[in-house]
Design a protein around this motif. Structure first.
Motif, PDB file in Angstrom:
ATOM      1  N   ARG A  44       0.860  -1.186   0.000  1.00 21.40           N
ATOM      2  CA  ARG A  44       0.000   0.000   0.000  1.00 21.40           C
ATOM      3  C   ARG A  44       0.892   1.230   0.000  1.00 21.40           C
ATOM      4  O   ARG A  44       1.799   1.351   0.828  1.00 21.40           O
ATOM      5  CB  ARG A  44      -0.943  -0.020   1.198  1.00 21.40           C
ATOM      6  N   VAL A  45       0.628   2.127  -0.931  1.00 21.66           N
ATOM      7  CA  VAL A  45       1.409   3.342  -1.112  1.00 21.66           C
ATOM      8  C   VAL A  45       0.552   4.504  -0.614  1.00 21.66           C
ATOM      9  O   VAL A  45      -0.502   4.802  -1.188  1.00 21.66           O
ATOM     10  CB  VAL A  45       1.789   3.542  -2.593  1.00 21.66           C
ATOM     11  N   THR A  75      -4.388   6.697  -1.183  1.00 19.90           N
ATOM     12  CA  THR A  75      -3.572   5.477  -1.206  1.00 19.90           C
ATOM     13  C   THR A  75      -3.712   4.764  -2.544  1.00 19.90           C
ATOM     14  O   THR A  75      -4.727   4.874  -3.238  1.00 19.90           O
ATOM     15  CB  THR A  75      -3.981   4.515  -0.076  1.00 19.90           C
ATOM     16  N   PHE A  76      -2.665   3.999  -2.861  1.00 20.95           N
ATOM     17  CA  PHE A  76      -2.621   3.195  -4.070  1.00 20.95           C
ATOM     18  C   PHE A  76      -2.035   1.834  -3.695  1.00 20.95           C
ATOM     19  O   PHE A  76      -1.536   1.650  -2.581  1.00 20.95           O
ATOM     20  CB  PHE A  76      -1.748   3.865  -5.137  1.00 20.95           C
ATOM     21  N   ILE A  77      -2.083   0.898  -4.631  1.00 24.11           N
ATOM     22  CA  ILE A  77      -1.472  -0.416  -4.425  1.00 24.11           C
ATOM     23  C   ILE A  77      -0.369  -0.609  -5.460  1.00 24.11           C
ATOM     24  O   ILE A  77      -0.581  -0.380  -6.665  1.00 24.11           O
ATOM     25  CB  ILE A  77      -2.508  -1.550  -4.555  1.00 24.11           C
ATOM     26  N   SER A  80      -5.170   1.265  -8.594  1.00 24.11           N
ATOM     27  CA  SER A  80      -6.056   1.889  -7.615  1.00 24.11           C
ATOM     28  C   SER A  80      -6.272   0.943  -6.434  1.00 24.11           C
ATOM     29  O   SER A  80      -6.169  -0.277  -6.557  1.00 24.11           O
ATOM     30  CB  SER A  80      -7.390   2.251  -8.260  1.00 24.11           C
ATOM     31  N   ASP A  81      -6.575   1.527  -5.293  1.00 23.99           N
ATOM     32  CA  ASP A  81      -6.718   0.786  -4.038  1.00 23.99           C
ATOM     33  C   ASP A  81      -8.202   0.510  -3.788  1.00 23.99           C
ATOM     34  O   ASP A  81      -9.002   1.445  -3.658  1.00 23.99           O
ATOM     35  CB  ASP A  81      -6.123   1.612  -2.895  1.00 23.99           C
ATOM     36  N   LEU A  82      -8.577  -0.754  -3.718  1.00 26.42           N
ATOM     37  CA  LEU A  82      -9.973  -1.121  -3.449  1.00 26.42           C
ATOM     38  C   LEU A  82     -10.257  -1.272  -1.963  1.00 26.42           C
ATOM     39  O   LEU A  82     -11.340  -1.712  -1.573  1.00 26.42           O
ATOM     40  CB  LEU A  82     -10.330  -2.430  -4.172  1.00 26.42           C
TER      41      LEU A  82
END
Length: 326
Positions: free
Chosen positions: A37-38, A44-46, A90-92
């Motif tokens: 996780r960024v 946040t992003f993955i 994208s972060d779900l």
């Protein structure tokens, strides 16, 4: 691995808006891939790290686009370095179905998951997908004797036992190949579905998708290796999906006589495969956490076997020589 992490961090920090971002592990995966996780000021992003010599990222990118094109909730690819095997998506979120499922939520969550599955099977493009053919089905089945029976339990099957197991394998392969063929996610279960804002669920780990049997993803969801529900509930959900699939043009009314057999035998194929994979993760990859899921997984085989006399040799082997030693 430390070297790859350093390369990943360097790549991320060079992307617009990600300089100085915080990177931390996001999930454990039953493969060579790692997820991070960024975190930035904007959200946040993955980040995915998939070593190219183990698993290329191009299938993930292609299939993600195919699934997004029909309105399914999958990660959007925001940046990529295919040579080094890095993706930013994208972060779900972090709320797995597995953590959210309980007696109060299961009907709603499974309702969402079954509706999404109907979209996958009725609408998702299938061009470019590998075929779930007899050779692949057999390779998967062989994981059960190779890794669980032989390498972990040290069982040496007699020629008669091996012949009986071979007959079961042929039965399972034939039952899979006679089914209508659709887009198969191949790991459609509670560890790869996310509770998200609409549309829900968020769908992960689809890069191994194939063109194959219509009941495969259904049995992955309803006879999940990680969570078990009463048999009558599973039956109700499965037949509810049959009606939805007929309405959606995925199945036809005349498939009703074969549907239960397809569902049951597809489950046995998947459960044998999964028990072998869980064992391999322990013996080869040093991941023992999946061992506790093997009794539940093989328990499904024992549950359905009484309805199919041809499965008796397999059921006897599992009940008498495998379960007592797990």
């Amino acid at each position: 691995m430390p070297q790859r992490l350093a390369l990943l961090e360097d790549w991320l920090h060079r992307l617009p808006g990600l300089a100085g971002s915080r990177i931390e592990p996001a999930s454990d995966d039953a493969s060579f891939r790692r997820y991070f996780r960024v975190s930035t000021k904007g959200g946040t992003f993955i980040a995915m790290d998939s070593p190219p010599d183990k698993e290329a990222v191009e299938p993930f990118m292609r299939i993600a686009e195919q699934m997004r094109s029909v309105g399914l909730h999958v990660p959007e690819v925001l940046a990529h370095d295919t040579e080094r095997g890095f993706l930013l998506v994208s972060d779900l979120g972090s709320r797995l179905y597995l953590e959210a499922l309980n007696a109060d939520t299961v009907e709603r969550l499974y309702g969402d998951a079954l509706s999404a599955l109907a979209v996958i099977q009725a609408c998702a493009p299938t061009q470019g997908l590998p075929s779930y053919d007899a050779a692949l089905l057999r390779r998967e089945l062989e994981l059960f004797p190779q890794w669980l029976l032989e390498r972990r339990l040290g069982l040496n099957l007699s020629p008669e036992e091996r012949s009986a197991l071979e007959q079961v394998f042929r039965l399972l392969i034939d039952a899979a190949l006679e089914q209508p063929r659709v887009f198969v996610h191949r790991d459609y279960h509670s560890r790869n579905l996310m509770v998200t804002a609409s549309p829900s669920p968020g769908i992960l780990d689809f890069q191994g998708a194939v063109l194959g049997p219509v009941t495969y993803d259904l049995v992955s969801l309803l006879r999940d290796c990680y969570v078990r529900w009463p048999r009558d509930k599973v039956q109700d959900w499965a037949w509810g999906y049959f009606e939805l699939a007929v309405q959606s043009g995925i199945l036809r009314a005349e498939h009703e006589g074969d549907f239960q057999r397809w569902f049951d035998l597809m489950g046995v194929q998947r459960q044998l495969k999964a028990s072998g994979i869980f064992t391999r993760l322990y013996l080869r990859d040093g991941k023992p956490g999946y061992l506790e899921d093997i009794p539940r997984t093989l328990g499904y085989v024992l549950e359905v076997a009484p309805s199919y006399p041809s499965l008796a040799p397999l059921a006897d082997l599992i009940a008498q020589r495998v379960m007592p030693r797990l």
